[in-house]
Motif scaffolding. Structure first.
Motif, PDB file in Angstrom:
ATOM      1  N   ARG A 146     -31.362  14.950  -2.056  1.00 10.00           N
ATOM      2  CA  ARG A 146     -32.343  15.317  -3.497  1.00 10.00           C
ATOM      3  C   ARG A 146     -32.310  16.577  -3.936  1.00 10.00           C
ATOM      4  O   ARG A 146     -32.284  17.553  -3.241  1.00 10.00           O
TER       5      ARG A 146
ATOM      6  N   THR B 169     -29.796   8.667 -15.908  1.00 10.48           N
ATOM      7  CA  THR B 169     -29.663   9.411 -17.223  1.00 10.48           C
ATOM      8  C   THR B 169     -29.234  10.929 -16.909  1.00 10.48           C
ATOM      9  O   THR B 169     -28.636  11.676 -17.728  1.00 10.48           O
ATOM     10  N   ALA B 170     -29.424  11.533 -15.591  1.00 15.39           N
ATOM     11  CA  ALA B 170     -29.031  12.770 -15.260  1.00 15.39           C
ATOM     12  C   ALA B 170     -27.794  12.878 -14.717  1.00 15.39           C
ATOM     13  O   ALA B 170     -27.019  13.791 -14.769  1.00 15.39           O
ATOM     14  N   GLY B 171     -26.739  11.734 -14.679  1.00 16.72           N
ATOM     15  CA  GLY B 171     -25.433  11.722 -14.122  1.00 16.72           C
ATOM     16  C   GLY B 171     -24.565  10.718 -14.650  1.00 16.72           C
ATOM     17  O   GLY B 171     -24.956  10.528 -16.010  1.00 16.72           O
TER      18      GLY B 171
ATOM     19  N   LEU C 236     -32.635  19.270 -13.562  1.00 19.79           N
ATOM     20  CA  LEU C 236     -32.145  18.244 -12.426  1.00 19.79           C
ATOM     21  C   LEU C 236     -32.916  18.084 -11.296  1.00 19.79           C
ATOM     22  O   LEU C 236     -32.910  17.403 -10.356  1.00 19.79           O
ATOM     23  N   ARG C 237     -34.065  18.950 -11.158  1.00 13.46           N
ATOM     24  CA  ARG C 237     -34.890  19.042  -9.944  1.00 13.46           C
ATOM     25  C   ARG C 237     -35.638  17.426  -9.757  1.00 13.46           C
ATOM     26  O   ARG C 237     -35.859  16.787 -10.732  1.00 13.46           O
ATOM     27  N   ASN C 238     -35.585  17.390  -8.497  1.00 18.70           N
ATOM     28  CA  ASN C 238     -36.193  15.941  -8.016  1.00 18.70           C
ATOM     29  C   ASN C 238     -35.138  14.838  -8.253  1.00 18.70           C
ATOM     30  O   ASN C 238     -35.427  13.639  -7.994  1.00 18.70           O
ATOM     31  N   THR C 239     -34.005  15.064  -8.672  1.00 20.60           N
ATOM     32  CA  THR C 239     -32.980  13.875  -9.035  1.00 20.60           C
ATOM     33  C   THR C 239     -32.414  13.679  -7.865  1.00 20.60           C
ATOM     34  O   THR C 239     -31.955  14.321  -6.957  1.00 20.60           O
TER      35      THR C 239
ATOM     36  N   THR D  21     -26.758   9.237  -9.868  1.00 23.32           N
ATOM     37  CA  THR D  21     -28.253   9.825  -9.918  1.00 23.32           C
ATOM     38  C   THR D  21     -29.203   8.858 -10.111  1.00 23.32           C
ATOM     39  O   THR D  21     -28.996   7.696 -10.665  1.00 23.32           O
ATOM     40  N   ASP D  22     -30.500   9.288  -9.687  1.00 23.41           N
ATOM     41  CA  ASP D  22     -31.589   8.354 -10.014  1.00 23.41           C
ATOM     42  C   ASP D  22     -32.491   9.548 -10.415  1.00 23.41           C
ATOM     43  O   ASP D  22     -32.912  10.387  -9.775  1.00 23.41           O
ATOM     44  N   PRO D  23     -33.109   9.830 -11.747  1.00 17.47           N
ATOM     45  CA  PRO D  23     -32.630   8.817 -12.742  1.00 17.47           C
ATOM     46  C   PRO D  23     -31.328   8.879 -13.227  1.00 17.47           C
ATOM     47  O   PRO D  23     -30.455   9.878 -13.171  1.00 17.47           O
TER      48      PRO D  23
END
Length: 191
Positions: free
Chosen positions: A7, A43-45, A75-78, A39-41
Motif C-alpha cells: 500500500r 484509475t491510478a495504474g 498515489l497515497r493509499n493506493t 492498482t486499486d483504485p
C-alpha cells in the motif's frame, strides 16, 4: 491470481518517491525495479517501478512517470497488486500465501471441527486466522507454531492445539496467585 503486495504511503522528498507498506514476504521479487503492478483504485495504474531503496527501515519506491511530490501524493493509499500464478509456492515450505490458507477447514488434533478460515489479518507481531464457526460466530486464531501445528494443503485443513479459552470461553481457566494463597476465601460477588 491477483495479490495485494503493498500500500502506498506518504510522499518522500520532492522527486516522486513514496513510502510503501509492504504486504508480501517477497518484496525483492514483487517490488523490484521494472515490475508492473495493477492498482486499486484501477484509475491510478498500472504502475511500473522505476527505482526502489530502503531508507530508515522503510521501503521507498519511485514509479515511471511520477517525477514530483504532487504526483507521489496523488498515489497515497493506493494498493499495489501483482499477478501471481496460483500454483506458485513460496521457497520456504513452512510459508504459505494467503490464498492457499483461505477456506481451509480448522480442526483440533483429535479431528473435532472448529470452523473455516474466512480471513487472514496481518499484524506487526503475528498473523491471525479469522475462523467462522459452524454456528456463524467467529474466533481469532494466532498463526503461530505453538497453536497451528499443521497445515495440510492436500487435505485442505489446518490442525490447531489451542490453549484453554481460545476457542471456547467455557474452557477458560482463571487462577491468580492471590486466590491460591487464600485458599477458599470468598470472591467478589459470592454470597
Amino acid at each position: 491470481m491477483q495479490l495485494v503486495v503493498a500500500r502506498i504511503g506518504r510522499a518522500h522528498g520532492i522527486k516522486g518517491e513514496v513510502t510503501v507498506e509492504v504486504r508480501t514476504d517477497e518484496p525483492e521479487l514483487r517490488l523490484a525495479p521494472g515490475a508492473v503492478l495493477a492498482t486499486d483504485p484501477a484509475t491510478a495504474g498500472p504502475l511500473t517501478i522505476e527505482t526502489g531503496r530502503v531508507h530508515s527501515g522503510r521501503l521507498l519506491l519511485r514509479f515511471e512517470g511520477v517525477k514530483d511530490r504532487t504526483g507521489a501524493e496523488a498515489l497515497r493509499n493506493t494498493l499495489l497488486i501483482a499477478d501471481v500464478d496460483p500454483a506458485e509456492l513460496p521457497e520456504d515450505p513452512e510459508e504459505f500465501y494467503d490464498h492457499q490458507l483461505m477456506d481451509l477447514d480448522v480442526v483440533l488434533a483429535d479431528g473435532t471441527e472448529v470452523g473455516r478460515i474466512t480471513e487472514i489479518t496481518h499484524l506487526p507481531s503475528q498473523d491471525l486466522f479469522i475462523v467462522e464457526r459452524p454456528d456463524g460466530s467467529e474466533v481469532m486464531i494466532p498463526f503461530v507454531e505453538e497453536i497451528v501445528t499443521e497445515i495440510d494443503l492436500e487435505e485442505q485443513r489446518a490442525v490447531i492445539t489451542p490453549p484453554p479459552g481460545l476457542i471456547d470461553a467455557s474452557e477458560a481457566v482463571v487462577a491468580s496467585a492471590r486466590e491460591e494463597s487464600e485458599g477458599s476465601a470468598p470472591k467478589a460477588g459470592d454470597a
